[in-house]
Design a protein around this motif. Structure first.
Motif, mmCIF file in Angstrom:
data_model
loop_
_atom_site.group_PDB
_atom_site.id
_atom_site.type_symbol
_atom_site.label_atom_id
_atom_site.label_comp_id
_atom_site.label_asym_id
_atom_site.label_seq_id
_atom_site.Cartn_x
_atom_site.Cartn_y
_atom_site.Cartn_z
ATOM 1 N N TYR A 186 0.748 -1.459 0.024
ATOM 2 C CA TYR A 186 -0.285 0.098 -0.292
ATOM 3 C C TYR A 186 0.842 1.499 -0.150
ATOM 4 O O TYR A 186 0.683 2.104 -0.584
ATOM 5 N N VAL A 187 1.485 1.209 0.819
ATOM 6 C CA VAL A 187 2.974 2.149 1.309
ATOM 7 C C VAL A 187 3.535 2.767 -0.458
ATOM 8 O O VAL A 187 3.759 4.130 -0.759
ATOM 9 N N ASN A 188 3.810 1.391 -0.817
ATOM 10 C CA ASN A 188 5.168 1.528 -2.516
ATOM 11 C C ASN A 188 4.118 2.061 -3.047
ATOM 12 O O ASN A 188 4.083 3.586 -4.060
ATOM 13 N N TYR A 189 2.747 1.677 -3.129
ATOM 14 C CA TYR A 189 1.751 1.775 -4.490
ATOM 15 C C TYR A 189 1.182 3.734 -3.994
ATOM 16 O O TYR A 189 1.026 4.135 -5.389
ATOM 17 N N GLN A 190 0.801 4.308 -2.806
ATOM 18 C CA GLN A 190 0.686 5.272 -2.144
ATOM 19 C C GLN A 190 1.928 5.951 -3.350
ATOM 20 O O GLN A 190 1.651 7.607 -3.658
ATOM 21 N N PHE A 191 3.059 6.336 -3.293
ATOM 22 C CA PHE A 191 4.016 7.001 -3.914
ATOM 23 C C PHE A 191 3.858 6.966 -5.225
ATOM 24 O O PHE A 191 4.511 7.629 -5.921
ATOM 25 N N MET A 192 3.734 5.717 -6.125
ATOM 26 C CA MET A 192 3.675 5.631 -7.475
ATOM 27 C C MET A 192 1.965 5.933 -8.149
ATOM 28 O O MET A 192 2.249 5.944 -9.358
ATOM 29 N N ARG A 193 0.949 5.997 -7.470
ATOM 30 C CA ARG A 193 0.117 5.626 -7.873
ATOM 31 C C ARG A 193 0.054 7.011 -9.074
ATOM 32 O O ARG A 193 -0.875 7.243 -9.854
ATOM 33 N N ILE A 346 -0.522 8.701 4.151
ATOM 34 C CA ILE A 346 0.254 8.986 3.149
ATOM 35 C C ILE A 346 0.419 9.748 2.308
ATOM 36 O O ILE A 346 -0.721 10.609 1.701
ATOM 37 N N ASN A 347 1.551 11.090 2.462
ATOM 38 C CA ASN A 347 1.620 12.174 1.988
ATOM 39 C C ASN A 347 2.725 11.679 0.924
ATOM 40 O O ASN A 347 3.465 12.040 0.687
ATOM 41 N N THR A 381 11.446 3.822 -2.336
ATOM 42 C CA THR A 381 10.674 5.103 -2.908
ATOM 43 C C THR A 381 11.248 5.388 -4.705
ATOM 44 O O THR A 381 11.150 5.876 -5.157
ATOM 45 N N LEU A 382 12.270 6.471 -3.911
ATOM 46 C CA LEU A 382 13.403 6.094 -4.820
ATOM 47 C C LEU A 382 13.548 5.594 -5.760
ATOM 48 O O LEU A 382 13.798 5.931 -7.698
ATOM 49 N N ARG A 383 14.161 4.706 -6.032
ATOM 50 C CA ARG A 383 14.323 3.703 -6.295
ATOM 51 C C ARG A 383 13.028 3.439 -8.031
ATOM 52 O O ARG A 383 12.851 3.408 -8.725
ATOM 53 N N ALA A 403 10.777 12.642 -6.712
ATOM 54 C CA ALA A 403 10.409 11.814 -5.678
ATOM 55 C C ALA A 403 9.085 12.562 -4.559
ATOM 56 O O ALA A 403 8.187 13.392 -5.602
ATOM 57 N N PRO A 404 8.494 11.717 -4.045
ATOM 58 C CA PRO A 404 7.763 12.917 -2.653
ATOM 59 C C PRO A 404 8.536 14.488 -2.250
ATOM 60 O O PRO A 404 9.457 14.960 -1.895
ATOM 61 N N VAL A 405 6.919 15.472 -2.488
ATOM 62 C CA VAL A 405 7.082 16.098 -1.910
ATOM 63 C C VAL A 405 7.930 16.856 -1.220
ATOM 64 O O VAL A 405 8.180 17.620 -0.843
ATOM 65 N N GLN A 406 7.390 16.223 0.304
ATOM 66 C CA GLN A 406 8.488 16.404 1.220
ATOM 67 C C GLN A 406 9.907 15.978 0.967
ATOM 68 O O GLN A 406 10.176 16.551 3.008
#
Length: 500
Positions: A186-193, A346-347, A381-383, A403-406
């Motif tokens: 779920y966490v991985n998907y949210q960043f790639m969504r 997740i942000n 996440t970066l990968r 990369a995520p905005v944060q």
């Protein structure tokens, strides 16, 4: 679907549930072991008559006589409900036959919107949004009990009631021993969504299906490689990947690209939905077990449901497990609150990092630490967001990374200069200095050859070698693309490190 039909189908399903199982024929036997063949044959005859009567009702609907059509269809389904209840208590009667006919009639009725949903109009969705209500197009595409739920271009064709026993077993697995895998996925998907979901949205497919498949296939690890050579977040084999546009560009295997692999997956799903008459469960089975096998089974058996024993019992255990696990993960994605499950907040807003100083993804991971309470760091996440980059390779100043905005402000604060930037650089230099030593040790141990072990694939061997890629090993050993077939015990000549 009007309220009358909704209630009507719910009552029919409630009865059918009592006499239809998920994976094996639910044939009741008497205490003496005898089968009442005359009673069973009479019930099967009623089933055939009800099916014909329902079809006659559909013909009336097609001719415009909607009042008579509804009367005929209701009478047919009322009798089907009654005979299904009788089947449940009749020795030797197979309840799955009733569930299968119900499934077919339901799907046939949905071909006549004037009867099942008079006055309906198509709704255009401007933006992809995650829905969690009972009106969600995802819910409308998931399987319920013994019936097959059909899906084509995101159009609702049936209503969801409850999940069957196989899917419930999948729910328990995700909520117990596989719970950490589910949360990580779920966490991985949210960043790639933002890279993946638009591809499904454009294809008219539900987001929960995408999540369910990704969770089961890779857990959201973009660089996952299976023992059979399937690669990427959605685990494409080389040949299938090429068929759907996933090739190699500048040495990068596009199966590892989350957006491109999702586009290919969506194309595959829609292709198989058309080929398998919109049967979602069979399509998911084809994704795991091969479309050739599933197509032959469906054609040879005449069955229309994945749960039909003629199909279910003929499949390997992996596929029998795969389909309900995908559906269970999709269902949990929609309704975590029903299962005492809470996904983390997740942000995941996308951002960009522009390197001020040369750095590798590994260095960024070290200096970013646990920013944003990311307990396991930002390496994955970066990968995932920059899949074509070697994580140990220094990237030039001015390179832009997804990369995520944060992380934008955290990078400027922690990674441009200071103690954490210095620590990251020192550790990266140490790793770089050890790489030639490790590669030389591998080459010395193998004397320029490698013996294939059970479960190996060429991509994994190349990755472990540290100094070769899949194509180099294949060319040196005369192994043909795109399958790159190897077998246990086979000796491979390994390229020298100087070739890379």
């Amino acid at each position: 679907m009007p309220i009358f039909y909704r209630m009507f189908f719910m009552l029919a399903l409630a009865t059918l549930t009592a006499c239809a199982g998920t994976g094996t024929a639910t044939t009741r036997t008497s205490p003496s072991g005898k089968v009442d063949e005359s009673a069973v044959n009479a019930l099967y005859s009623r089933l055939d008559e009800d099916s014909l009567r329902f079809e006659s009702g559909l013909q009336l609907a097609e001719s415009g006589d909607e009042a008579r059509a509804q009367a005929e269809m209701k009478a047919a389904m009322d009798d089907l409900q009654a005979s299904a209840a009788t089947c449940a208590s009749t020795p030797g009667c197979d309840g799955n036959r009733f569930a299968s006919v119900y499934d077919r009639l339901l799907r046939r009725s949905l071909e006549f919107p004037s009867v099942t949903n008079p006055g309906s109009t198509d709704v255009v969705v401007d933006e992809p949004t995650r829905e969690s209500s009972e009106d969600s197009p995802v819910i409308a595409s998931l399987p319920a009990m013994q019936r097959t739920i059909t899906l084509l271009k995101g159009k609702e064709l049936a209503d969801i009631l409850v999940t069957n026993e196989a899917v419930k077993a999948g729910l328990e697995q995700w909520l117990t021993q596989y719970r950490p895998n589910l949360m990580t996925a779920y966490v991985n998907y949210q960043f790639m969504r933002y890279k993946m979901w638009p591809e499904y949205h454009k294809a008219g497919l539900p987001e929960a299906l995408l999540f369910g498949m990704m969770a089961k296939e890779s857990g959201g690890r973009v660089h996952a490689v299976s023992r059979s050579g399937a690669s990427g977040p959605l685990q494409f084999m080389p040949a299938t990947g090429l068929r759907f546009g996933l090739g190699s560009k500048d040495g990068f295997d596009q199966r590892f690209d989350p957006a491109l692999s999702t586009r290919a997956n969506a194309a595959y799903i829609n292709e198989q939905l058309e080929r398998l008459n919109g049967n979602l469960e069979l399509v998911i089975a084809a994704y795991n077990g091969g479309e050739g096998r599933i197509g032959r089974l469906a054609a040879r058996s005449g069955a229309s449901s994945f749960w039909d024993p003629k199909i279910y019992s003929a499949l390997p255990p992996e596929t029998r497990d795969y389909v309900p696990m995908v559906l269970a993960a999709a269902w949990l994605f929609l309704h975590p609150e029903r299962y005492n499950l809470e996904f983390p907040s997740i942000n995941a807003h996308p951002g960009r990092i522009k390197l001020v100083e040369p750095a590798s993804l590994a260095e960024l991971t070290v200096c970013l630490g646990n920013t944003g309470n990311m307990y396991d760091g930002w390496f994955r996440t970066l990968r995932n967001l920059n899949p074509s980059l070697d994580p140990q390779k220094k990237l030039a100043a001015g390179t832009e990374l997804d990369a995520p905005v944060q992380l934008e402000s955290a990078y400027a604060r922690q990674c441009v200069s200071g103690r954490w930037a210095q620590l990251a650089s020192e550790l990266n230099q140490a790793t770089a200095s050890m790489t030639p030593v490790r590669s030389a040790a591998r080459n010395t141990a193998s004397s320029g050859t490698y013996t294939v072990r059970r479960g190996d694939n060429l991509a994994a061997i190349a990755r472990r070698s540290g100094c070769a890629n899949t194509r180099e090993i294949a060319q040196l050993n005369g192994i043909r693309a795109p399958q790159y077939r190897i077998k246990a015990g086979q000796k491979l000549q390994m390229p020298a490190c100087s070739k890379r």
